[in-house]
Design a protein around this motif. Structure first.
Motif, short mmCIF file in Angstrom:
data_model
loop_
_atom_site.label_atom_id
_atom_site.label_comp_id
_atom_site.label_asym_id
_atom_site.label_seq_id
_atom_site.Cartn_x
_atom_site.Cartn_y
_atom_site.Cartn_z
N LEU A 69 0.84 -1.20 0.00
CA LEU A 69 0.00 0.00 0.00
C LEU A 69 0.87 1.25 0.00
O LEU A 69 0.56 2.24 -0.68
CB LEU A 69 -0.93 0.00 1.21
N LEU A 70 1.96 1.23 0.76
CA LEU A 70 2.88 2.36 0.73
C LEU A 70 3.43 2.56 -0.67
O LEU A 70 3.53 3.70 -1.16
CB LEU A 70 4.03 2.13 1.71
N TYR A 71 3.81 1.48 -1.33
CA TYR A 71 4.32 1.56 -2.70
C TYR A 71 3.28 2.20 -3.62
O TYR A 71 3.60 3.10 -4.42
CB TYR A 71 4.69 0.17 -3.19
N LYS A 72 2.04 1.75 -3.53
CA LYS A 72 0.95 2.30 -4.34
C LYS A 72 0.80 3.79 -4.09
O LYS A 72 0.65 4.59 -5.03
CB LYS A 72 -0.35 1.57 -4.01
N VAL A 118 11.06 -2.49 1.95
CA VAL A 118 10.09 -2.49 0.84
C VAL A 118 10.88 -2.17 -0.42
O VAL A 118 11.02 -1.01 -0.81
CB VAL A 118 8.96 -1.46 1.08
N LYS A 119 11.41 -3.20 -1.05
CA LYS A 119 12.35 -3.00 -2.15
C LYS A 119 11.75 -2.21 -3.31
O LYS A 119 12.46 -1.47 -4.01
CB LYS A 119 12.84 -4.37 -2.67
N GLU A 120 10.43 -2.35 -3.50
CA GLU A 120 9.79 -1.67 -4.63
C GLU A 120 9.86 -0.16 -4.53
O GLU A 120 9.85 0.54 -5.55
CB GLU A 120 8.31 -2.09 -4.73
N ILE A 121 9.92 0.38 -3.29
CA ILE A 121 9.89 1.83 -3.16
C ILE A 121 11.28 2.47 -3.30
O ILE A 121 11.38 3.68 -3.50
CB ILE A 121 9.27 2.30 -1.83
N LEU A 122 12.33 1.66 -3.23
CA LEU A 122 13.68 2.23 -3.26
C LEU A 122 13.94 3.09 -4.49
O LEU A 122 14.52 4.18 -4.37
CB LEU A 122 14.73 1.12 -3.13
#
Length: 208
Positions: A69-72, A118-122
């Motif tokens: 959700l953070l990534y979104k 959260v690797k996606e947000i890096l």
């Protein structure tokens, strides 16, 4: 609106992540919006079919947070959109039905102990910060906060500190320190200004 500058602030519990975020907000005034990863804790109580032993909830594990959700939300922020952030009540271990509006801004700060997990947000973070402090200093800050703001007892704080907080620091947090673009030490209660000056200079240059 131009894409916001997104700053990630990571570090162990009570190192001063929120303090640094608020310090930057005061410096850059109305150009800053702040997102706390604490708000993304999963609701362990509301939808559970069985009685939950809250003493066994590990808030220091990546699985305790809704990283997707953070990534979104950060993707939406990059697109110039306002976002609706969850509101988590640590006294009841539940997520409220209400949400908090976070306005899109020139600078968006996201802070939390496990955000670099959260690797996606890096790739979405324009500046990655790691803030640290001595263990004893952090425990004093943590116990004061949890007793005053979260209705905890000193005994429960100490148990959680020894059983999950510190073990998770070694396992999940210290291991991502090298990802940071800048590292800040926050051992003194009012000594972050000098350490933060370098970060402010970096932010100012990226905003030009």
């Amino acid at each position: 609106m131009n894409k916001p500058l997104i700053i990630g602030i990571c570090g162990p519990s009570a190192a001063g992540k929120t303090y640094l975020a608020n310090y930057l907000s005061e410096y850059f005034k109305d150009k800053v919006s702040i997102i706390s990863y604490d708000a993304y804790c999963r609701d362990f109580i509301t939808n559970s079919r069985e009685k939950v032993d809250i003493s066994k909830i590990n808030y220091d594990s990546p699985e305790a947070y809704e990283g997707e959700l953070l990534y979104k939300h950060l993707l939406e922020a990059k697109e110039g959109k306002d976002i609706r952030v969850p509101i988590y009540d640590f006294s009841t271990h539940t997520r409220l039905k209400e949400t908090k509006l976070v306005k899109n801004n020139e600078i968006i700060i996201v802070e939390g102990i496990l955000i670099y997990q959260v690797k996606e947000i890096l790739p979405l973070l324009d500046i990655k910060v790691f803030i640290s402090a001595r263990k004893g200093t952090r425990f004093k800050r943590r116990s004061s906060r949890d007793i005053m703001e979260r209705g905890r007892t000193l005994e429960s704080v100490r148990y959680q500190w020894n059983s999950t907080v510190e073990p998770s620091r070694h396992l999940y947090i210290d291991t991502v320190k090298s990802l940071a673009d800048i590292q800040i030490c926050n051992n003194r209660s009012r000594g972050i200004e000098k350490e933060a000056k370098k970060l402010i200079n970096i932010i100012s240059k990226k905003m030009r």
